[in-house]
Design a protein around this motif. Structure first.
Motif, PDB file in Angstrom:
ATOM      1  N   ARG A 166     -14.505  -1.181  -3.229  1.00 40.83           N
ATOM      2  CA  ARG A 166     -13.815  -1.721  -1.924  1.00 40.83           C
ATOM      3  C   ARG A 166     -13.892  -0.965  -0.715  1.00 40.83           C
ATOM      4  NH1 ARG A 166     -13.506  -4.350  -5.984  1.00 40.83           N
ATOM      5  NH2 ARG A 166     -11.784  -5.460  -6.989  1.00 40.83           N
ATOM      6  N   ASN A 214     -15.990  -7.531  -0.626  1.00 40.36           N
ATOM      7  CA  ASN A 214     -14.705  -7.312  -1.653  1.00 40.36           C
ATOM      8  C   ASN A 214     -14.319  -8.091  -2.698  1.00 40.36           C
ATOM      9  OD1 ASN A 214     -14.720  -4.636  -0.533  1.00 40.36           O
ATOM     10  ND2 ASN A 214     -12.864  -6.080   1.324  1.00 40.36           N
ATOM     11  N   GLU A 233     -14.314  -7.679  -6.490  1.00 39.56           N
ATOM     12  CA  GLU A 233     -13.583  -8.229  -7.436  1.00 39.56           C
ATOM     13  C   GLU A 233     -13.822  -9.102  -8.482  1.00 39.56           C
ATOM     14  OE1 GLU A 233      -8.862 -10.755  -6.992  1.00 39.56           O
ATOM     15  OE2 GLU A 233     -10.587 -10.502  -4.983  1.00 39.56           O
ATOM     16  N   GLN A 234     -15.329 -10.154  -7.768  1.00 35.71           N
ATOM     17  CA  GLN A 234     -15.203 -11.318  -9.616  1.00 35.71           C
ATOM     18  C   GLN A 234     -16.250 -10.810 -10.595  1.00 35.71           C
ATOM     19  OE1 GLN A 234     -13.856 -14.265  -9.215  1.00 35.71           O
ATOM     20  NE2 GLN A 234     -13.601 -14.066  -7.483  1.00 35.71           N
ATOM     21  N   LYS A 253     -14.106  -8.917 -12.659  1.00 35.42           N
ATOM     22  CA  LYS A 253     -13.594 -10.007 -13.394  1.00 35.42           C
ATOM     23  C   LYS A 253     -14.422 -10.276 -14.032  1.00 35.42           C
ATOM     24  CE  LYS A 253      -9.562 -11.721 -10.169  1.00 35.42           C
ATOM     25  NZ  LYS A 253      -9.169 -13.200  -9.878  1.00 35.42           N
TER      26      LYS A 253
END
Length: 575
Positions: free
Chosen positions: A315, A332, A336-337, A340
């Motif tokens: 991050r 960021n 994050e995606q 996932k």
């Protein structure tokens, strides 16, 4: 990339300098001019104040002479004859001469001198009424400027005038001469020409420019000359009027030009110094500003490299301007995606593996279980019907035991690869750990292990299959027993939040090494000599089938803690 960042930072600094230098040049010029002019004004004001103080000292000398003349005049008016008058004047002069007074005289309005302490002549008519000021006196072949006063008196019933005065020479200006930083000169005017009376520093010739004298004679009180004595001084010339109203003396109060700090620098040097100082500040500000701009970009570059290397947990701090903050926030969000997606991909791969295992399980069930059944049945028939010796009986027993073990392994494998959907009912997780504790109590006693249960869930419930949850919890407890061969305590804690209920089983064993922690929930991964590697994989499968998760937290050498977290049952929710 670091080279490009350094180049960007250099270009930002250069750009900042190109923008700031023209403004800095103008600002430096204006500042140098303002500072120089302000210094010039302050010097002029200071010298003017000093000149007025000099004039005030002379005025005080004349006022003191007036007071003395008034006292002596009063005593003279009380003298009954000329003899007493002369004795009074001689006695008073003796006293006054000791304190610096140089002349006492009594004269009639017509000019007749009744008494004088010395021979003298005035270069201007003496006043016939009470007055004070500067007198130009000649005595003993020498001319003086005298600060004095005239007092009108009555002597013998006839009007007369008393003159009292003191010469203005170097001994008269002791107070102002202590200011050694100043050049102080005092000129007396005789026949229209200035003659030097007093000078604090005698290293230069003292003259009064004709233009200055003419302006003072014309009525100007003070004149500031920033180029006095050929530029050696900044000075104020002041005129002093005599008793006749004419210019009688000129004072010069000066400060050496090189004595001022800003004069030593000069306006050009001051301008250059301000410009260089401003440029240095601009460079520092440019470096700091460019660092503020480049630092987030450098962080973004590092983050991109980390993500390219597969670290999707990277991050970037959202600092800098609004655009940089938006860029960092977008980065960021992207990271994050991607994280996932990586988890989803791993989950899909795991499910693909499980699907493949399920299909393989069908083949194994068809290709292995039937032959195993025939082998088991045939072996039991042979052992029951044939008359075998002890060794052969024992050998057939081994065969039957191993066949049963293989059947158990195949069954466990089939149960894992093709799990049954959970038959959910509402139950507290405390009931699951209590059931496990009751079943495993003999094993706890044999292994010298205690079970400690801490329930702070407040009776919170979950929707789950009691048998599947029991099997998962039993697997965790059996692993904890294996982790403590010397005995110890297994800690079970039940916690609840607004959204979930969790059951944590922790032991006091050696913990799970960091190197194998990512693999412990994978099927067929085991560190046991006779393990199948399906225990923890089954725990995770059961937790996910109930909409929850299974995690492991441990510190090497301080035991392992496995947590099953399940969604909390909502009141009135259907099973």
């Amino acid at each position: 990339m670091s080279t490009r960042m350094a180049s960007l930072r250099f270009r930002l600094v250069i750009g900042f300098m190109l923008v700031s230098v023209p403004a800095m040049l103008a600002s430096a010029f204006i500042a140098a001019k303002l500072i120089s002019d302000a210094f010039e004004d302050n010097v002029e004001q200071w010298l003017g104040d000093t000149s007025r103080f000099f004039a005030l000292e002379i005025a005080e000398a004349t006022q003191e002479a007036q007071r003395v003349a008034g006292v002596i005049g009063h005593r003279l008016e009380q003298s009954s004859d000329d003899h007493k008058m002369q004795r009074t004047v001689e006695r008073e002069f003796a006293v006054l001469n000791s304190v610096g007074y140089d002349l006492i005289a009594i004269y009639r309005p017509g000019g007749e001198v009744l008494f004088k302490t010395r021979d003298f002549s005035s270069l201007a008519p003496l006043p016939t009424e009470t007055s004070l000021g500067l007198f130009r006196i000649e005595t003993d072949g020498k001319r003086w400027i005298m600060a004095g006063a005239v007092q009108a008196v009555q002597i013998g019933g006839q009007p007369a005038n008393l003159l009292v005065g003191t010469w203005l020479d170097e001994s008269s200006f002791g107070g102002i001469k202590v200011v050694t930083a100043l050049e102080i000169r005092f000129f007396a005017l005789f026949d229209g020409k200035p003659e030097l009376v007093m000078q604090t520093h005698s290293d230069r010739a003292a003259v009064v420019p004709e233009a200055i004298r003419a302006r003072l004679e014309a009525g100007e009180d003070g004149i500031f000359d920033s180029d006095a004595d050929g530029g050696a001084y900044r000075a104020v010339y002041a005129g002093l009027r005599g008793i006749d109203g004419q210019l009688a003396a000129i004072s010069f109060i000066g400060m050496r030009s090189e004595a001022g700090f800003f004069e030593q620098l000069g306006r050009e040097s001051l301008f250059l110094g301000i410009f260089l100082l401003g440029s240095a500040i601009s460079i520092v500000v440019g470096i700091l500003t460019s660092d503020l701009l480049v630092r987030p970009l450098r962080a973004l570059t590092h983050g991109v490299r980390a993500i390219a290397a597969g670290d999707f947990g990277q991050r970037v701090s959202a600092g800098g301007g609004r655009e940089i903050v938006e860029l960092a926030s977008g980065f960021n969000g992207m990271a994050e995606q991607l994280g996932k997606l990586q988890e989803l991909e791993a989950e899909l791969r795991r499910k693909d593996r499980l699907s493949a295992l399920g299909q393989a399980a069908m083949v194994i069930a068809h290709e292995v279980r039937n032959p195993l059944g025939i082998i088991k049945t045939s072996t039991e028939v042979v052992r029951n019907r044939a008359k075998l010796g002890g060794a052969e009986e024992k050998m057939l027993g081994y065969v039957i035991d191993e066949v049963r073990r293989i059947e158990t392994l195949v069954r466990d494998f089939l149960d894992f690869a093709q799990p049954k959907p959970p038959a959910k009912v509402e139950l507290p997780l405390r009931a699951v750990i209590d059931r496990v504790g009751a079943i495993a109590a003999p094993e706890f006693s044999r292994q010298k292990i205690e079970l400690s249960v801490d329930d702070s869930s407040g009776g919170a419930t979950v929707l789950g299959d009691p048998d599947q949850l029991y099997q998962a919890c039993l697997n965790l407890v059996l692993n904890a027993i294996d982790a403590m061969p010397e005995g110890g305590t297994i800690h079970a804690s039940v916690r609840a939040t607004g959204e979930s209920v969790s059951l944590t089983i922790s032991d006091e064993g050696a913990g799970v090494p960091d190197a194998i922690r990512p693999e412990i929930f994978n099927p067929f991964f085991t560190t046991k000599a006779k393990g199948t590697g399906l225990g923890l994989a089954k725990v995770q499968t059961v937790a996910e089938a109930h909409g929850g998760s299974a995690t492991c937290v441990c510190e090497p050498g301080r035991g392992a803690a496995f947590t099953i977290a399940l969604p909390r049952a909502k009141p009135g929710a259907p099973a």
